[in-house]
Design a protein around this motif. Structure first.
Motif, PDB file in Angstrom:
ATOM      1  N   LYS A 103     102.592  34.574  -8.936  1.00  0.00           N
ATOM      2  CA  LYS A 103     101.250  34.096  -9.245  1.00  0.00           C
ATOM      3  C   LYS A 103     100.741  33.168  -8.149  1.00  0.00           C
ATOM      4  N   ARG A 104     101.615  32.297  -7.679  1.00  0.00           N
ATOM      5  CA  ARG A 104     101.239  31.369  -6.617  1.00  0.00           C
ATOM      6  C   ARG A 104     100.963  32.114  -5.315  1.00  0.00           C
ATOM      7  N   ALA A 106     100.132  35.242  -5.011  1.00  0.00           N
ATOM      8  CA  ALA A 106      98.893  36.003  -5.201  1.00  0.00           C
ATOM      9  C   ALA A 106      97.685  35.108  -4.988  1.00  0.00           C
ATOM     10  N   GLY A 107      97.782  33.853  -5.469  1.00  0.00           N
ATOM     11  CA  GLY A 107      96.708  32.892  -5.247  1.00  0.00           C
ATOM     12  C   GLY A 107      96.491  32.610  -3.777  1.00  0.00           C
ATOM     13  N   ASN A 108      97.603  32.463  -3.037  1.00  0.00           N
ATOM     14  CA  ASN A 108      97.503  32.273  -1.585  1.00  0.00           C
ATOM     15  C   ASN A 108      96.773  33.438  -0.935  1.00  0.00           C
ATOM     16  N   MET A 109      97.118  34.655  -1.367  1.00  0.00           N
ATOM     17  CA  MET A 109      96.493  35.833  -0.774  1.00  0.00           C
ATOM     18  C   MET A 109      95.035  35.967  -1.203  1.00  0.00           C
ATOM     19  N   ILE A 110      94.746  35.589  -2.461  1.00  0.00           N
ATOM     20  CA  ILE A 110      93.352  35.590  -2.915  1.00  0.00           C
ATOM     21  C   ILE A 110      92.528  34.654  -2.041  1.00  0.00           C
ATOM     22  N   PHE A 111      93.116  33.516  -1.682  1.00  0.00           N
ATOM     23  CA  PHE A 111      92.427  32.591  -0.774  1.00  0.00           C
ATOM     24  C   PHE A 111      92.231  33.238   0.590  1.00  0.00           C
ATOM     25  N   VAL A 113      91.942  36.290   1.744  1.00  0.00           N
ATOM     26  CA  VAL A 113      91.004  37.393   1.980  1.00  0.00           C
ATOM     27  C   VAL A 113      89.588  36.886   2.251  1.00  0.00           C
ATOM     28  N   PRO A 114      88.970  36.079   1.355  1.00  0.00           N
ATOM     29  CA  PRO A 114      87.627  35.580   1.693  1.00  0.00           C
ATOM     30  C   PRO A 114      87.633  34.610   2.871  1.00  0.00           C
ATOM     31  N   VAL A 173      93.352  28.013  -5.963  1.00  0.00           N
ATOM     32  CA  VAL A 173      94.214  28.752  -5.043  1.00  0.00           C
ATOM     33  C   VAL A 173      94.129  28.026  -3.703  1.00  0.00           C
ATOM     34  N   HIS A 175      95.036  27.881   0.664  1.00  0.00           N
ATOM     35  CA  HIS A 175      95.495  28.507   1.901  1.00  0.00           C
ATOM     36  C   HIS A 175      96.995  28.239   1.999  1.00  0.00           C
TER      37      HIS A 175
END
Length: 263
Positions: A103-104, A106-111, A113-114, A173, A175
């Motif tokens: 989950k963490r 995934a949060g890093n990766m969600i950050f 991308v944008p 999330v 970086h």
């Protein structure tokens, strides 16, 4: 559970022991978006101003310089360079907290991308690829222009530091590099933002060395990089107190045994 804090005098900010969310999700998202724009714009300002001075002496922010150099070495554009290094850093973070948290990560990766996309957008903007909006920063051709770009570069570093302060406190999330800094700050350096920032520069230093070996070139490092190395952590600590001072660290998680003493 009420949050307990210990005052960190070196960073002029409290060191959280355990925290919960005290702001609404809409406010958290708004703070996060604002910090994301500031961070990406600041990173690109350091890169672009460095490229506009010849001979180059300015340099970019530390992580940005290393990632840009790795991108050059392996023929990646900024989007892919920032994204790939971000994933590797997220893996390092899992090692440091002794727990692989999908989950963490995934949060890093969600950050990422944008953030990586905004990096590319701001680079195109400052390079003049949207002439209807802005024709781009010109190449420096005088001492005055050199001085202006030095100031702009330092402002970019400050933007990054303030953005880190905001979204670390929001903690939706992060970086991966700033998640690394937060883990080091509260798990290993007793809340000291400056020491944690310096320690977090070890991975990009390794990346920069690899890039130099591959390309036989030393670029994107200079005066601005030195300023970022010396001042960015301290500016983050100051921003914790002075930029949105009512915003406290939300749902802090750096593994067990969070330090509560000043480092």
């Amino acid at each position: 559970m009420k949050a307990e804090v210990a005052t960190n005098y070196r960073t002029a900010a409290p060191t959280p022991r355990a925290t919960k969310r005290t702001i609404s999700m809409s406010k958290a998202v708004a703070f996060f978006i604002l910090s994301l724009v500031f961070n990406s714009a600041g990173n690109v300002l350091t890169l672009v101003t460095s490229a506009k001075i010849h001979p180059s002496f300015l340099g970019a922010a530390y992580w940005s310089a290393a990632e840009a150099n790795i991108g050059t070495a392996f023929h990646w554009n900024l989007f892919w360079a920032f994204l790939i290094i971000g994933f590797l850093t997220a893996a390092l973070n899992a090692v440091l907290i002794h727990h692989w948290n999908w989950k963490r990560i995934a949060g890093n990766m969600i950050f990422m991308v944008p953030f990586s996309a905004l990096i590319q957008v701001f680079q195109d903007f400052f390079d003049g690829k949207y002439p209807a909006l802005f024709r781009g920063l010109p190449v420096a051709n005088s001492f005055g222009m050199d001085l202006f770009y030095v100031v702009l570069n330092f402002i970019g570093v400050a933007f990054i530091a303030v953005a880190i302060s905001i979204y670390q406190r929001v903690n939706l999330v992060l970086h991966p590099a700033d998640d690394l800094m937060q883990i080091l700050r509260f798990r290993y350096f007793k809340g000291n933002a400056t020491k944690a920032m310096w320690a977090s520069y070890i991975p990009p230093t390794i990346l920069a060395i690899i890039a130099i070996i591959v390309t036989q070139q030393f670029s994107n490092f200079g005066l601005g990089t030195l300023f970022a190395f010396v001042a960015q952590g301290s500016i983050t600590g100051i921003a914790d107190k002075w930029v949105f001072p009512k915003l406290k660290h939300q749902a802090l998680d750096v593994g067990k045994d969070i330090s509560t003493e000043e480092g």
